[in-house]
Design an enzyme around this catalytic site. Structure first.
Site, PDB file in Angstrom:
ATOM      1  CE  LYS A  73      -2.488   3.338  -8.114  1.00 50.99           C
ATOM      2  NZ  LYS A  73      -2.586   3.855  -9.523  1.00 50.99           N
ATOM      3  CB  THR A  75       6.053   0.582 -11.988  1.00 55.05           C
ATOM      4  OG1 THR A  75       6.273   2.162 -12.434  1.00 55.05           O
ATOM      5  CG2 THR A  75       7.342  -0.312 -12.412  1.00 55.05           C
ATOM      6  NE  ARG A  96      -6.017   5.584 -14.455  1.00 57.37           N
ATOM      7  CZ  ARG A  96      -5.677   6.432 -13.386  1.00 57.37           C
ATOM      8  NH1 ARG A  96      -6.457   7.442 -13.103  1.00 57.37           N
ATOM      9  NH2 ARG A  96      -4.801   6.281 -12.522  1.00 57.37           N
ATOM     10  CE  LYS A 107      -0.586   9.955 -10.966  1.00 59.94           C
ATOM     11  NZ  LYS A 107      -0.123   9.575 -12.134  1.00 59.94           N
ATOM     12  CB  ALA A 275      -8.609   7.913  -8.853  1.00 56.14           C
ATOM     13  CG  PHE A 303      -4.748   8.957  -6.749  1.00 58.55           C
ATOM     14  CD1 PHE A 303      -3.453   9.313  -6.879  1.00 58.55           C
ATOM     15  CD2 PHE A 303      -5.637   9.906  -7.385  1.00 58.55           C
ATOM     16  CE1 PHE A 303      -2.850  10.538  -7.523  1.00 58.55           C
ATOM     17  CE2 PHE A 303      -5.170  10.957  -8.305  1.00 58.55           C
ATOM     18  CZ  PHE A 303      -4.181  11.440  -8.326  1.00 58.55           C
ATOM     19  CG  PHE A 383      12.614   2.435  -3.947  1.00 59.03           C
ATOM     20  CD1 PHE A 383      12.870   3.572  -4.472  1.00 59.03           C
ATOM     21  CD2 PHE A 383      11.136   1.978  -4.175  1.00 59.03           C
ATOM     22  CE1 PHE A 383      11.889   4.255  -5.324  1.00 59.03           C
ATOM     23  CE2 PHE A 383      10.140   2.743  -4.790  1.00 59.03           C
ATOM     24  CZ  PHE A 383      10.415   3.919  -5.307  1.00 59.03           C
ATOM     25  CD1 TRP A 411      11.150   1.578 -12.101  1.00 57.82           C
ATOM     26  CD2 TRP A 411      13.153   0.928 -11.732  1.00 57.82           C
ATOM     27  NE1 TRP A 411      11.774   2.847 -12.470  1.00 57.82           N
ATOM     28  CE2 TRP A 411      13.057   2.214 -12.488  1.00 57.82           C
ATOM     29  CE3 TRP A 411      14.443   0.591 -11.367  1.00 57.82           C
ATOM     30  CZ2 TRP A 411      14.080   3.029 -12.476  1.00 57.82           C
ATOM     31  CZ3 TRP A 411      15.617   1.245 -11.747  1.00 57.82           C
ATOM     32  CH2 TRP A 411      15.622   2.634 -12.162  1.00 57.82           C
TER      33      TRP A 411
END
Length: 558
Positions: A73, A75, A96, A107, A275, A303, A383, A411
């Site tokens: 998210k 990224t 954030r 994480k 969150a 999240f 991916f 990415w």
């Protein structure tokens, strides 16, 4: 093909001086408070002078429920911001700050990934500009002053059994969840049970992220409830006379931080509530400042959309008067296959049937976002192992629900890989189709608000709450807090309170374990199931792999 790690990419990046990044937004050198050459805070005086400017378009990036397969998210937030700049829009991202807890836990950091990152990545994921330390210090100053007040005569007649202000530390430390303090004799005070939360769960963090200026910050700090008397009347922070000193500790932390993406585009990184246990959004002051300086502001909510986006709409937008123009839901083929029942070890194998089954999770989030009146587009974070058949099945599923799913390769390719997404976002935003409205009105009862979220967002049949919790909610309504929104503290991994139930379950119940009144922040926290406000470290914490190499560069951060 071997890929470079996030930290390798970040360490090789050529950074612009932060004054040059600020100039892209029209911020002069004298309006900045530099922290070295690559990050700076923006002065209050400059921000105060932006009030009469028109606001740009607001884009929220959210996601399906997180899985070990990864979604990306942040990224995507960075990639989209860079892509908007690439196609000629003046765009800024707002995300954030990273907590040390997940950095050293499971994480990882919060700077994006691959060629869609915010830099300096190491600084941002570690101490940054000291905002979290200031929040921790302010929070614990109040805790110390509460115990000191009790020690020196307890003028406010605090009931020692009802001190609700816990301490905080910015680390995952399960040993501190429940403690007994003030042991060791008379000179150490009166023993009582208490505990620690992680800093990102602090009401001080929430207040810093919702306050509009220092005056608002001080007022909100004073409104925080720290304890109750024997007659159940609340004792406020202002009764302890702590809000002034706390405001002093937080005065610099209130100023938003400016950094840059790998492509030298501006990024505000400010505030960091989780969150799953807090409201999960960057600061209001950063978002509103960016909206005055840019054509497009891309921000994220923590999240999945059931937690972060719901709180972004029902808490942040409600409190700050924000009206989002577009919602981007991030999904990956891998994560949707996992939602469809595929084990992590088998995700590399093509499985269109499992993907279609797992798309139910995406479909639920699409419906939920539309229920707020916000147009939706799906960003398929690519991916290398994704097959054409799987991507097509995902796009067909989204199309059948009236939204477009756009393949994104930011990415690997940076902004170039998200141009199609950026063009779609601009098309939606400039069509003016958003008719945003929160999920529930202010005047609904607190329990009815909880039920509304549980039934309309989680698709639950019932909310389970014992008499004591219902009575507590009613008591807060009688005290004048019934208008406040709800902040659900719930597992991020599922629509239910069971982290192992993936997909889009229906017919479940939402058990409430505890409710907390965050009177200063302006919401009621509802703790559901087994969610913890102080996480623990996993069996093999990320900290085991973090260190310095022979060149004294940080390695192991991700």
């Amino acid at each position: 093909m071997a890929y470079k790690s996030d930290s390798e990419i970040a360490s090789e990046a050529a950074k612009l001086p932060i004054r040059d990044v600020a100039a892209k937004l029209g911020i002069a050198v004298e309006d900045m408070l530099p922290y070295g050459h690559d990050k700076a805070k923006i002065s209050r005086q400059f921000i105060d002078g932006l009030t009469d400017r028109p606001s740009g378009k607001l884009v929220l990036v959210t996601a399906i429920n997180p899985t070990p397969a990864g979604e990306g998210k942040t990224t995507t937030t960075v990639g989209l911001g860079d892509a908007l700049n690439r196609i000629g829009k003046r765009a800024c991202i707002c995300i954030r700050e990273a907590s040390l807890g997940p950095n050293f836990g499971m994480k990882g950091g919060a700077a994006g990934g691959g060629y869609a990152q915010v830099i300096p990545m190491e600084d941002m994921n570690l101490h940054f500009t000291g905002d979290f330390h200031a929040i921790t210090s302010a929070h614990n100053l109040l805790a110390a002053m509460v115990d000191n007040h009790i020690y020196w005569g307890n003028e406010q007649q605090i009931d020692l059994r009802r001190v609700v202000w816990r301490r905080v530390v910015d680390m995952n430390d399960r040993a501190l969840r429940q403690i007994t303090c003030s042991l060791g004799g008379v000179t150490n005070g009166f023993p009582r049970e208490t505990g620690f939360d992680i800093t990102v769960a602090s009401e001080v963090m929430a207040i810093l992220c919702l306050a509009t200026d220092l005056d608002d910050l001080g007022r909100r700090l004073g409104d925080m409830i720290v304890a109750y008397r024997r007659d159940r009347t609340p004792v406020y922070c202002r009764d302890i006379k702590a809000e002034g000193a706390m405001t002093v500790l937080l005065k610099d932390a209130m100023q938003p931080n400016l950094v840059q993406t790998l492509e030298h585009n501006p990024a505000f990184v400010h505030g960091g509530p989780f969150a799953n246990i807090a409201h999960g959004c960057n600061s209001v002051i950063a978002t509103t400042t960016a909206l005055k300086l840019a054509d497009y502001v891309v921000t994220e909510a923590g999240f999945g959309a059931d937690l972060g986006a719901e709180k972004f709409f029902d808490i942040k937008c409600r409190k700050a008067g924000l009206k989002p123009d577009v919602a981007v839901i991030v999904a990956t083929v891998r994560a949707l296959k996992m939602n469809g029942g595929v084990a992590k070890a088998d995700l590399a194998d093509e499985n269109v049937e499992a993907l279609r089954k797992g798309c139910a999770n995406l479909g639920r989030h699409i419906a939920n976002m539309k229920s707020f009146g916000v147009p939706v587009v799906v960003a398929v974070n690519h991916f290398a192992g994704d097959t054409e058949a799987e991507i097509q099945a995902l796009q067909d599923y989204a199309k059948a629900r009236g939204v477009e799913a756009i393949l994104c390769r930011h990415w690997a390719d940076g902004s170039e890989g998200a141009v199609d997404l950026a063009q779609k976002v601009v098309q939606i935003a400039e069509s003016g189709g958003a008719e945003f409205a929160p999920l529930y009105p202010d005047d609904l009862s607190l329990f009815a608000k909880i039920e509304t979220i549980a039934k309309r967002i989680y698709y639950a049949d019932a909310v389970l709450a014992d008499t004591a919790i219902r009575n507590q909610l009613k008591e807060w309504e009688d005290q004048g807090y019934g208008h406040l929104p709800i902040c659900m503290a719930k597992t991020q991994y599922s629509f239910t309170t069971d982290p192992d139930r993936r997909g889009a379950p229906e017919g479940h119940s939402v058990p409430i374990r505890e409710v907390r009144l965050a009177a200063g922040a302006g919401f009621v926290v509802v703790i559901c199931g087994e969610i913890m406000t102080m996480p623990g470290l996993p069996r093999q914490p990320a900290a085991e792999a973090i260190g310095l190499n022979v060149a004294r560069e940080v390695v192991g951060l991700f």
